[in-house]
Design an enzyme around this catalytic site. Structure first.
Site, short mmCIF file in Angstrom:
data_model
loop_
_atom_site.label_atom_id
_atom_site.label_comp_id
_atom_site.label_asym_id
_atom_site.label_seq_id
_atom_site.Cartn_x
_atom_site.Cartn_y
_atom_site.Cartn_z
N HIS A 1 0.12 5.87 0.66
CA HIS A 1 -0.82 6.90 1.10
C HIS A 1 -0.63 8.16 0.27
O HIS A 1 0.49 8.45 -0.19
CB HIS A 1 -0.60 7.21 2.59
CG HIS A 1 -0.60 5.99 3.45
ND1 HIS A 1 -1.68 5.15 3.53
CD2 HIS A 1 0.35 5.45 4.26
CE1 HIS A 1 -1.41 4.14 4.36
NE2 HIS A 1 -0.17 4.31 4.80
N ARG B 1 -4.18 0.52 -2.19
CA ARG B 1 -3.57 -0.81 -2.12
C ARG B 1 -3.09 -1.26 -3.49
O ARG B 1 -3.70 -0.94 -4.51
CB ARG B 1 -4.57 -1.82 -1.54
CG ARG B 1 -4.97 -1.51 -0.11
CD ARG B 1 -5.99 -2.49 0.44
NE ARG B 1 -6.33 -2.15 1.82
CZ ARG B 1 -7.28 -1.30 2.15
NH1 ARG B 1 -8.02 -0.72 1.21
NH2 ARG B 1 -7.52 -1.03 3.43
N GLN C 1 0.81 -1.21 0.00
CA GLN C 1 0.00 0.00 0.00
C GLN C 1 0.85 1.26 0.00
O GLN C 1 2.05 1.23 0.25
CB GLN C 1 -0.91 0.01 1.22
CG GLN C 1 -0.17 -0.03 2.56
CD GLN C 1 -1.10 -0.15 3.74
OE1 GLN C 1 -1.42 0.85 4.38
NE2 GLN C 1 -1.55 -1.38 4.03
N GLU D 1 3.33 8.55 8.25
CA GLU D 1 3.35 7.71 9.44
C GLU D 1 4.77 7.26 9.76
O GLU D 1 5.65 7.24 8.90
CB GLU D 1 2.44 6.49 9.27
CG GLU D 1 2.86 5.53 8.17
CD GLU D 1 1.82 4.43 7.94
OE1 GLU D 1 0.62 4.75 7.89
OE2 GLU D 1 2.23 3.26 7.80
#
Length: 408
Positions: free
Chosen positions: A99, A283, A97, A134
């Site tokens: 983002h 994804r 995945q 993240e």
């Protein structure tokens, strides 16, 4: 200040023991526990504990945003907590995945809104307008794929597998050994018709088996990753994509920062994950969930990443380890109390007047703020609202507290 009760999320790739052992709950659990959320995400907010009972952190922020968030944070992010803290436990690989950036998220969200796609729809890509940078900090040995590795190394890896069917793709990347070559090869694989994948992936798996049996060491981890992914996701383009990504092993305390567009998959391990308060995921494979290839290709950054690790900096004679990232939504550090500090009150460095979440990963401590005092131990957390000001720690045993605030 309150003790904070996290929300457990159960996914098939989670662990029946890791989160339970971390929090002191009965183990093994009935279902795999994948994530423990400490935050104010509408999907699963944490709960404030007090003598009067439990109250959702989300409700507390709505009732008193000025007191809980402070004027500085409200001025930058409105009346929402901009970060989310998780304990992540992976017994199996997560989906491949990436983002989006803020601009991509705003555009993608608006497009899906115009199309009338419900936010909860399984084929929805954008559930909010935010980016999702993240960081994952390992609590034990943590395995991951993250970021495209230098193309020359991918060429060497594919040649080492000695699979004739890979030759056209080796030549493609060797002839354009840069980000554009990575884009061309990844796009080719992820758009392959399923019959072609069903033919190529088993051949690559056979090559990985032969490589491991040969006793060669240079690409042993990469070959074993192909075998692991191929067993769980036969005929999946993500098995091939793993040949293009950095294969990382984090030791406890080591971290990876994932900016927008960074293709990744967490493979196994337990870590503390801190992110912007978003649920936007594109994804690319290794999952039965929705895969939107054109949208994934739109957000991916194919620039090779040669050093993904985030190394903490020690401040205040080692009492605080700071993991610096460019994310404005969060700042992460570890407060360490040990040695001569045990049994004494230790003032935590002042960051700013925003809120804090303190997650105890080792030992136990008494945390004193302006309005109250709470005790935390391994697996428990505390919420410190902006009005509670600075904090003071006292520990009788070596203790580590993850401290998450808003980025400065």
């Amino acid at each position: 200040m309150y003790l904070l009760k996290g929300a457990v999320r159960t996914y098939a790739w989670g662990s029946r023991t890791a989160i339970a052992d971390f929090t002191g709950a009965p183990s093994p659990t009935a279902h795999p526990e994948a994530e423990l959320w400490f935050g104010a995400h509408p999907g699963d907010p944490a709960w404030l504990r007090s003598d009067a009972g439990e109250r959702s952190l989300l409700d507390a922020l709505h009732a008193d945003p000025e007191g809980e968030l402070g004027p500085v944070v409200r001025g930058r992010f409105g009346d929402t907590l901009p970060f989310l803290v998780k304990v992540l436990a992976a017994d199996e690989p997560l989906s491949l995945q990436a983002h989006p950036s803020t601009e991509q998220a705003i555009e993608g969200f608006a497009c899906e809104e115009r199309a009338g796609l419900p936010v909860t729809a399984p084929d929805r890509n954008y559930r909010d307008r935010s980016h999702k940078p993240e960081i994952i900090i390992a609590l034990d040995q943590f395995e991951a794929l993250a970021g495209f590795q230098p193309p020359a190394r991918s060429v060497q890896l594919m040649r080492a597998l000695r699979v004739d069917a890979l030759d056209p793709f080796i030549n493609l990347l060797a002839g354009q050994c840069d980000a554009d070559g990575l884009r061309a090869l990844f796009t080719t694989w992820i758009t392959f018709p399923q019959p072609d994948l069903d033919e190529l992936v088993p051949l690559v798996i056979d090559g990985a088996i032969n490589y491991v049996r040969s006793g060669a060491e240079e690409f042993e981890r990469e070959a074993k990753t192909v075998l692991e992914l191929g067993e769980r996701y036969p005929g999946d383009a993500g098995v091939l994509a793993s040949l293009l990504l950095n294969r990382l092993t984090l030791q406890p305390g080591e971290a990876i920062y994932l900016p927008a567009g960074c293709l990744h998959s967490y493979l196994q391990g337990v870590g503390v994950e801190v992110m912007a308060n978003s649920d936007n995921v594109l994804r690319g494979g290794l999952t039965p969930k929705h895969v939107d290839v054109p949208e994934l290709l739109r957000v991916l950054d194919f620039t090779p990443a040669t050093d993904m690790l985030v190394r903490p900096e020690s401040l205040r004679d080692g009492a605080e380890l700071v993991y610096r990232t460019p994310a404005p939504e969060f700042a992460v550090s570890v407060l360490c109390v040990d040695g001569d500090q045990l049994g004494h009150e230790i003032d935590a460095p002042t960051r700013h007047d925003g809120p804090q979440i303190l997650l105890c990963a080792q030992g136990s401590a008494t945390v004193q703020a302006k309005t109250s005092t709470v005790g935390v131990s391994r697996g428990t957390a505390a919420w410190v609202g902006a009005d509670d000001g600075t904090i003071r720690l006292t520990a009788q045993e070596p203790t580590r507290l993850f401290r998450v605030t808003v980025g400065i």
